[in-house]
Design an enzyme around this catalytic site. Structure first.
Site, PDB file in Angstrom:
ATOM      1  N   GLN A  87       0.577  -0.880  -0.039  1.00 35.59           N
ATOM      2  CA  GLN A  87      -0.352  -0.369  -0.005  1.00 35.59           C
ATOM      3  C   GLN A  87       0.884   1.292  -0.329  1.00 35.59           C
ATOM      4  O   GLN A  87       0.722   1.641  -0.519  1.00 35.59           O
ATOM      5  CB  GLN A  87      -0.346  -0.161   1.427  1.00 35.59           C
ATOM      6  CG  GLN A  87      -1.928  -1.343   0.961  1.00 35.59           C
ATOM      7  CD  GLN A  87      -3.355  -0.606   2.201  1.00 35.59           C
ATOM      8  OE1 GLN A  87      -2.606  -0.671   3.449  1.00 35.59           O
ATOM      9  NE2 GLN A  87      -4.373  -0.711   1.468  1.00 35.59           N
ATOM     10  N   HIS A 121     -12.148   0.016   8.204  1.00 41.68           N
ATOM     11  CA  HIS A 121     -11.105  -0.328   7.703  1.00 41.68           C
ATOM     12  C   HIS A 121     -10.583   0.156   6.445  1.00 41.68           C
ATOM     13  O   HIS A 121      -9.573   0.850   6.510  1.00 41.68           O
ATOM     14  CB  HIS A 121     -10.038  -1.464   7.927  1.00 41.68           C
ATOM     15  CG  HIS A 121     -10.276  -2.257   9.385  1.00 41.68           C
ATOM     16  ND1 HIS A 121      -9.663  -1.630  10.048  1.00 41.68           N
ATOM     17  CD2 HIS A 121     -11.515  -3.597   9.691  1.00 41.68           C
ATOM     18  CE1 HIS A 121     -10.201  -2.361  11.763  1.00 41.68           C
ATOM     19  NE2 HIS A 121     -10.983  -3.814  10.714  1.00 41.68           N
ATOM     20  N   LEU A 122     -11.287   0.372   5.298  1.00 36.41           N
ATOM     21  CA  LEU A 122     -11.453   0.853   4.657  1.00 36.41           C
ATOM     22  C   LEU A 122     -11.248   2.543   4.363  1.00 36.41           C
ATOM     23  O   LEU A 122     -11.206   3.262   3.197  1.00 36.41           O
ATOM     24  CB  LEU A 122     -12.397   0.647   3.515  1.00 36.41           C
ATOM     25  CG  LEU A 122     -11.935   0.621   1.932  1.00 36.41           C
ATOM     26  CD1 LEU A 122     -10.499   0.759   1.973  1.00 36.41           C
ATOM     27  CD2 LEU A 122     -13.525   0.583   1.124  1.00 36.41           C
ATOM     28  N   SER A 123     -12.289   2.737   4.991  1.00 35.17           N
ATOM     29  CA  SER A 123     -12.104   4.105   4.811  1.00 35.17           C
ATOM     30  C   SER A 123     -10.927   5.015   5.206  1.00 35.17           C
ATOM     31  O   SER A 123     -10.917   6.115   3.779  1.00 35.17           O
ATOM     32  CB  SER A 123     -12.700   4.165   5.818  1.00 35.17           C
ATOM     33  OG  SER A 123     -12.672   4.494   7.809  1.00 35.17           O
ATOM     34  N   ASP A 124      -9.938   4.907   6.029  1.00 40.07           N
ATOM     35  CA  ASP A 124      -9.205   5.763   5.967  1.00 40.07           C
ATOM     36  C   ASP A 124      -7.996   5.411   4.715  1.00 40.07           C
ATOM     37  O   ASP A 124      -7.274   6.231   4.589  1.00 40.07           O
ATOM     38  CB  ASP A 124      -7.891   5.955   7.336  1.00 40.07           C
ATOM     39  CG  ASP A 124      -7.710   4.202   7.510  1.00 40.07           C
ATOM     40  OD1 ASP A 124      -6.774   3.696   7.044  1.00 40.07           O
ATOM     41  OD2 ASP A 124      -8.430   3.774   8.174  1.00 40.07           O
ATOM     42  N   GLN A 125      -8.011   4.572   4.055  1.00 40.43           N
ATOM     43  CA  GLN A 125      -7.380   4.397   3.135  1.00 40.43           C
ATOM     44  C   GLN A 125      -8.015   4.720   1.849  1.00 40.43           C
ATOM     45  O   GLN A 125      -6.981   4.180   0.763  1.00 40.43           O
ATOM     46  CB  GLN A 125      -7.283   2.876   3.164  1.00 40.43           C
ATOM     47  CG  GLN A 125      -6.935   1.872   4.211  1.00 40.43           C
ATOM     48  CD  GLN A 125      -6.557   0.339   4.157  1.00 40.43           C
ATOM     49  OE1 GLN A 125      -7.491  -0.854   3.183  1.00 40.43           O
ATOM     50  NE2 GLN A 125      -5.661  -0.334   5.143  1.00 40.43           N
ATOM     51  N   HIS A 131      -7.193   6.532  12.627  1.00 41.34           N
ATOM     52  CA  HIS A 131      -6.637   6.525  11.965  1.00 41.34           C
ATOM     53  C   HIS A 131      -7.494   7.449  10.992  1.00 41.34           C
ATOM     54  O   HIS A 131      -6.373   7.965   9.875  1.00 41.34           O
ATOM     55  CB  HIS A 131      -7.192   4.866  11.191  1.00 41.34           C
ATOM     56  CG  HIS A 131      -5.541   4.231  12.093  1.00 41.34           C
ATOM     57  ND1 HIS A 131      -6.002   2.905  11.304  1.00 41.34           N
ATOM     58  CD2 HIS A 131      -4.883   4.405  13.048  1.00 41.34           C
ATOM     59  CE1 HIS A 131      -4.936   2.029  12.548  1.00 41.34           C
ATOM     60  NE2 HIS A 131      -4.332   2.926  12.916  1.00 41.34           N
TER      61      HIS A 131
END
EC number: 6.5.1.4
Length: 336
Positions: A98, A280-284, A305
């Protein structure tokens, strides 16, 4: 040169800073790296991410040592090509991936990567999350990237091998993750390495009971040859317009049923809610949205995060990241 306070978050702040330094050509110094963690400073997976970023971006680096709490990173020109990066431990290979993906997709030629280390670790996205949730989400921006898992790697042995490809995507599309559509399927996968199949079978039955799944939705995978004991439990939730992957891990002293029930409850809370994007996807999603210049998504809660990542991104790019509470969650908006 941007000054970053690393105590505001964990390794994610470092990885985001590395990605954006290479994407923008702006260097940074980071102090107090992971200062609030039980083991402050650079661990192997963080050091591998630093070295990987320096390699693809011909960067000048000071402080790239295990345990270092201060780092200076001056980017050069990012060069696409074939690369191999190994953590030398069970440190997360997916977090290294990532880190280097954004600068590589901005190149004018494709790249191929071989990453070695942990692929199914606590506190890191699993290889299945990358394949089934993260990369399909990136595709909505026009990013063409893929992964193939050659061999899973679990804590503490590691030894996993992940192959990745990424094609040029110099101009990203606006993307929104607001509506997820109707529920299409839920399935569960128990992965085992060096452990009895009965452990995975118990996990799957506990998930099936909690989520009312049929036997056809349950899958057991034994990893052979085994490099050491390991267990990961995955629940994939597919809606018409979005898919989320939830990952749990077996722990010494924790029953298979407890592992399964805890993960099933996390998946159930997502299904019962209305938010499109999981925590978990939100900040990514913030980084590709910021590089695109705009975007929006709905998430059930604003994590620490997400907040720390948003404030860091705003230091590198001319965007504003805001969130507002709405019915069923929070709407996060990125605008330039």
């Amino acid at each position: 040169m941007i000054e970053v306070d690393g105590s505001a978050g964990g390794g994610q702040l470092l990885r985001t800073a590395l990605s954006l330094a290479l994407c923008t050509g702006t260097g940074f110094t980071m102090q107090k790296i992971r200062a609030k963690r039980s083991k402050p400073g650079l661990m192997r997976q963080h050091l591998t991410a630093v070295n990987a970023a320096a390699t693809i971006g011909n960067a000048y680096v000071e402080g790239a040592e295990l345990g270092a709490t201060t780092l200076r990173f001056e980017p050069g020109v990012v060069v696409p090509g074939e690369y191999r990066f190994a953590t030398g431990s069970a440190g997360s290979a997916t977090l290294v991936l990532q880190t280097v993906l954004p600068p590589l997709w901005r190149c004018d030629a494709p790249s191929r990567l071989r990453l070695e280390g942990g692929t199914h670790n606590p506190l890191a996205p699993s290889a299945d999350f990358i394949a089934d949730t993260y990369l399909p989400s990136l595709a909505k921006f026009g990013i063409d990237a893929g992964v193939v898992l050659e061999r899973p790697g679990f804590f503490p042995a590691g030894g996993g091998i992940l192959h990745a490809t990424v094609s040029p995507a110099p101009a990203l599309r606006h993307a929104e993750f607001i509506e997820r559509g109707a529920l299409q399927s839920i399935d569960a996968i128990a992965m085992l390495s060096g452990l009895a199949s009965g452990i995975g079978e118990r996990e799957l039955q506990a998930v099936a009971k909690r989520l009312q799944l049929s036997q056809n939705a349950l899958h057991l995978r034994q990893v052979r040859p085994s490099l050491g004991p390991g267990n990961a439990l995955l629940i994939r939730v597919r809606h018409e317009q979005h898919a989320e992957t939830f990952t749990g891990h077996g722990e010494r002293g924790l029953s298979a049923e407890k592992v399964a029930e805890r993960l099933a409850d996390e998946a159930k809370a997502y299904v019962r809610g209305s938010a499109c994007v999981g925590e978990h996807l939100s900040d990514q999603l913030l980084l590709p949205m910021a590089l695109a210049g705009s975007g929006a998504f709905v998430v059930a809660a604003i994590s620490d995060h997400l907040q720390s990542n948003a404030r860091l991104i705003e230091k590198f790019l001319p965007v504003e990241i805001d969130w507002a509470e709405i019915a069923g969650g929070w709407r996060v908006t990125v605008a330039s």
